[in-house]
Write a protein that holds these residues in place. Sequence first.
Motif, short mmCIF file in Angstrom:
data_model
loop_
_atom_site.label_atom_id
_atom_site.label_comp_id
_atom_site.label_asym_id
_atom_site.label_seq_id
_atom_site.Cartn_x
_atom_site.Cartn_y
_atom_site.Cartn_z
N ASP A 1 0.07 6.11 5.44
CA ASP A 1 -0.32 7.29 4.67
C ASP A 1 -0.75 6.81 3.30
OD1 ASP A 1 -0.64 9.90 3.70
OD2 ASP A 1 1.44 9.94 2.97
N VAL A 2 -1.98 6.31 3.21
CA VAL A 2 -2.50 5.76 1.95
C VAL A 2 -3.95 6.17 1.78
CG1 VAL A 2 -0.95 3.76 1.99
CG2 VAL A 2 -3.21 3.57 3.02
N GLY A 3 -4.40 6.13 0.52
CA GLY A 3 -5.79 6.37 0.20
C GLY A 3 -6.50 5.07 -0.13
N VAL A 4 -7.65 5.20 -0.80
CA VAL A 4 -8.46 4.04 -1.18
C VAL A 4 -8.18 3.71 -2.64
CG1 VAL A 4 -10.79 3.14 -1.45
CG2 VAL A 4 -10.26 4.66 0.46
N PRO A 5 -7.35 2.69 -2.93
CA PRO A 5 -7.09 2.34 -4.33
C PRO A 5 -8.34 1.74 -4.96
CG PRO A 5 -6.08 0.74 -2.86
CD PRO A 5 -6.66 1.81 -1.98
N PHE B 1 -14.83 0.53 11.56
CA PHE B 1 -13.41 0.82 11.77
C PHE B 1 -13.16 2.32 11.59
CE2 PHE B 1 -13.88 -3.46 10.06
CZ PHE B 1 -13.22 -4.22 11.01
N PRO B 2 -13.70 3.14 12.48
CA PRO B 2 -13.55 4.59 12.30
C PRO B 2 -12.09 5.04 12.30
CG PRO B 2 -14.45 4.06 14.48
CD PRO B 2 -14.50 2.81 13.67
N GLU B 3 -11.21 4.28 12.96
CA GLU B 3 -9.80 4.65 12.95
C GLU B 3 -9.20 4.51 11.55
OE1 GLU B 3 -9.69 0.19 13.95
OE2 GLU B 3 -11.07 1.90 14.08
N VAL B 4 -9.73 3.58 10.75
CA VAL B 4 -9.28 3.44 9.37
C VAL B 4 -9.81 4.59 8.52
CG1 VAL B 4 -9.29 1.95 7.33
CG2 VAL B 4 -9.12 0.94 9.61
N SER B 5 -11.09 4.93 8.71
CA SER B 5 -11.66 6.07 8.00
C SER B 5 -10.86 7.33 8.29
CB SER B 5 -13.12 6.29 8.41
OG SER B 5 -13.94 5.24 7.96
N ARG B 6 -10.52 7.53 9.55
CA ARG B 6 -9.76 8.73 9.92
C ARG B 6 -8.41 8.76 9.20
NH1 ARG B 6 -6.74 11.62 14.10
NH2 ARG B 6 -8.14 13.08 15.15
N LEU C 1 -8.17 -2.58 3.32
CA LEU C 1 -8.26 -1.50 4.30
C LEU C 1 -8.55 -2.12 5.67
CD1 LEU C 1 -10.48 0.82 2.09
CD2 LEU C 1 -8.01 1.06 2.46
N SER C 2 -7.51 -2.57 6.33
CA SER C 2 -7.64 -3.21 7.64
C SER C 2 -7.21 -2.23 8.73
CB SER C 2 -6.75 -4.45 7.69
OG SER C 2 -5.40 -4.06 7.92
N PRO C 3 -7.32 -2.60 9.99
CA PRO C 3 -6.79 -1.72 11.04
C PRO C 3 -5.32 -1.36 10.85
CG PRO C 3 -8.26 -3.34 12.02
CD PRO C 3 -8.12 -3.71 10.56
N HIS C 4 -4.53 -2.19 10.15
CA HIS C 4 -3.14 -1.82 9.87
C HIS C 4 -3.05 -0.57 9.00
CE1 HIS C 4 -1.85 -5.48 11.74
NE2 HIS C 4 -2.49 -6.23 10.88
N THR C 5 -4.10 -0.33 8.20
CA THR C 5 -4.11 0.85 7.34
C THR C 5 -4.10 2.14 8.15
OG1 THR C 5 -5.42 -0.47 5.78
CG2 THR C 5 -5.31 1.89 5.36
N ALA C 6 -4.60 2.06 9.40
CA ALA C 6 -4.65 3.25 10.24
C ALA C 6 -3.27 3.82 10.52
CB ALA C 6 -5.37 2.92 11.56
N ASP C 7 -2.22 3.02 10.36
CA ASP C 7 -0.84 3.49 10.61
C ASP C 7 -0.15 3.98 9.34
OD1 ASP C 7 -0.95 2.90 13.33
OD2 ASP C 7 -0.32 0.82 13.00
N ALA D 1 0.83 -1.20 0.00
CA ALA D 1 0.00 0.00 0.00
C ALA D 1 0.87 1.26 0.00
CB ALA D 1 -0.92 0.00 1.22
N GLY D 2 0.57 2.16 -0.94
CA GLY D 2 1.27 3.44 -0.99
C GLY D 2 2.63 3.41 -1.65
N CYS D 3 3.07 2.27 -2.19
CA CYS D 3 4.39 2.16 -2.82
C CYS D 3 4.27 2.47 -4.31
CB CYS D 3 4.97 0.76 -2.60
SG CYS D 3 6.65 0.57 -3.25
#
Length: 789
Positions: A326-330, A358-363, A318-324, A52-54
């Motif tokens: 800097d990526v968008g929604v591919p 998973f509001p932390e992922v949305s954020r 888009l899992s809870p790991h995504t919360a850490d 993600a993000g690469c």
Amino acid sequence: MTGWTWEYEGYEPADERLRESLCTLGNGYFATRGALPECSADDVHYPGTYVAGCYNRLTSDVAGRRVENEDLVNVPNWLPLRFRLRGRPWLTPDTATVLEHRLVLHLSSGVLERLTSYGLGNGRALTVRQERLVHMADPHLAALRTEFTADGFSGELHVEAALDGGVTNAGVERYRDLDGHHLTHEHAGTAEHDTVWLRCRTRTSDIRIGMASRLTADAPVTIRHARPRTTQRTRLQLVPGRPATVDKTVAVYTSRDPAISDPLYAAVARVGRAPAFDELLRSHRTAWAQLWRRADLDVPGEAGSILRLHLFHVLQTLSPHTADLDVGVPARGLHGEAYRGHVFWDELFVLPFLNLHFPEVSRALLRYRHRRLEQACTAALNAGRRGAMYPWQSGSDGREETQQLHLNPRSGRWLPDHSHLQHHVGSAIAYNVWQYCEASGDTEFRHTKAAEMLLQIARFWADAARYDKVLGRYRIRGVVGPDEYHDAYPDAQQPGLNDNAYTNVTASWVLTRTLELLHGLPEPRRRELAERTGLDDEELDLWDEISRTLHVPFHEGVISQFDGYGDLAELDWHRYRQEYGDIRRLDRILEAEDDTVNRYQASKQADVLMLGYLFAPEELQGLFARLGLWLDEETWQRTVDYYLHRTSHGSTLSGLVHGWILTRARRAEAWQFVQEALRGDIADVQGGTTGEGIHLGAMAGTLDLVQRGLTGLETREGALWLDPVPLPELSSYGLSLRYQGNWGVRLRLRHGRLEITVPSSDETPIDVRLPGRAVRLEPGETGRLLLPE
């Protein structure tokens, strides 16, 4: 399919790309397509892995022009594991006799199981059973267990495992004229007797990638490095009926990761600490069980099975790991290379579901947009505008990534691409910001980053609007709407359309909501924001005026898709369906005939009708009332009918939007579109596109269709608003939500009765509003409500 498995029987080369996409495994940090480990990339197989993000940017010569594109990079392939009998060729399903072949995707545990029996002649067979996981608890780990069982013979089996850095981006045929060589400086080495490593970097973005692999077998392992690969080999002594096992454990890091000094060191250290396969599988299953509890969606029958598959792929991207991160929604997940891994507006269909689980992922996904706010403001400035002009396609740093040219495979011609004029992406971001704040109650985000983004998006729309003295209204010119087919007027020299209804109505909504948000800010915070952005009361008064006077065109008693839409020619739909059958990509058909869809009342996907997707009937009527326009139910129904007959559904989102709207407008016809949305990827209704990556927005949208569409669920004014619609084919379902700090709020609809359970906690009560009724539920309380017929 069954409730919790997705299965394929038999080997079908023509279906491999589709199966690889739908059997992708991921964890929100990286994902690997479901390719067979013994097969290399060719016209049948495509084993891609994406972090993600690469991203990486390259320039290519296309149609006599230098064209720059940024792509989500296909990173080194960790999968390779091939095998052969001594002195015989490597076994693959394309070159050997396949007696049996089965793929089983276990949704509950995130494990891909594969079983293949190869016929070796003279009654001999080799059965290969594999279990694969991309670890959901530790986002940097993946593992592959392979069991070999001999039938009717004894002998030596040669097994070779590799990390392959010689990969390119070649998964989409129409991009193959573009440079896809993103990796360079591949180096390999040995860490321990059973562990090898590979490092490389991207050519222009200079992202360093480290990968390490540990091979465990009941035989000695030898190592050979031959750039750009590193290889581990072992020789297994097979005895009939006795499985011989090889385990491959891999770690992946990049220089974008936090809390590391070097990605190669991190990968080697992590794979060295990784436990054996059985322990990895146990912790992986536990992590998946927790995700399923948080995102529980209980729908019976075939629809429920498909929805579970859709949810599985959303959670892998888009899992809870995504919360850490800097990526968008591919738009195509982490499942393939279509759209080059870019971020469009698909979060509009994804975040409403994530907000309530998973509001932390949305954020985090909204933080991706906020970090690129300055870039969006720079883009607006360069275009002579104030505020923030977000790009239609985004990648690493927030600049416009929309291609300048696109290929029509029917005609073989490269054509100008004007989709960067879809400025309505800014309204989609504002909508997502607002929905997140309403669902989560995140006051800190609302007062800071949300306010900053909405302010600049509103400022852009206000500056884009120009007053027309003849109409006595403001107009927005030179845009492209969600339809995408229409990017110019017939025979016009310049691209762009005037007063796209969707664009103008959502712009009015943005201005209205931004005023509401700013007026609700604490006075010290509002003063800070005004000082930093130069905001004053005069500008706010202008926003209010524009929000009430934007022009929305009508014709024949329906909302016009854009000014002049009603003057376009009618298409002979019957003729084109008779001649071409599938006319989803009508634009390509017409261009190949030296015609253009710009001449016709023919839309690719929902445009005006997107308004009915975003806004409940009452809110949509209120938006038109603010604009001084009358939108009653009869006018809306005429508008729905009008565009239903003029839409080719060339996007997987179209069936979803139409199904959503028709659940309230005409329930008898809704199920046809709901089914199309459900089957879009599993049946590859667009003819080969799913093999290039799943359609994440459409998958998430089907989940939200049950969560919000059928329940009429809204989060506003500090309450949960519900207005269920009885769709006969989906009349019984259950789901859990996370609403403003309350975990596991359970909704169940069954036989006209709605049951709401709020788990015990120290949170405040939940206010529930239904038509004509209001209920307050304390934590630990269950409400049972009989719905009207």
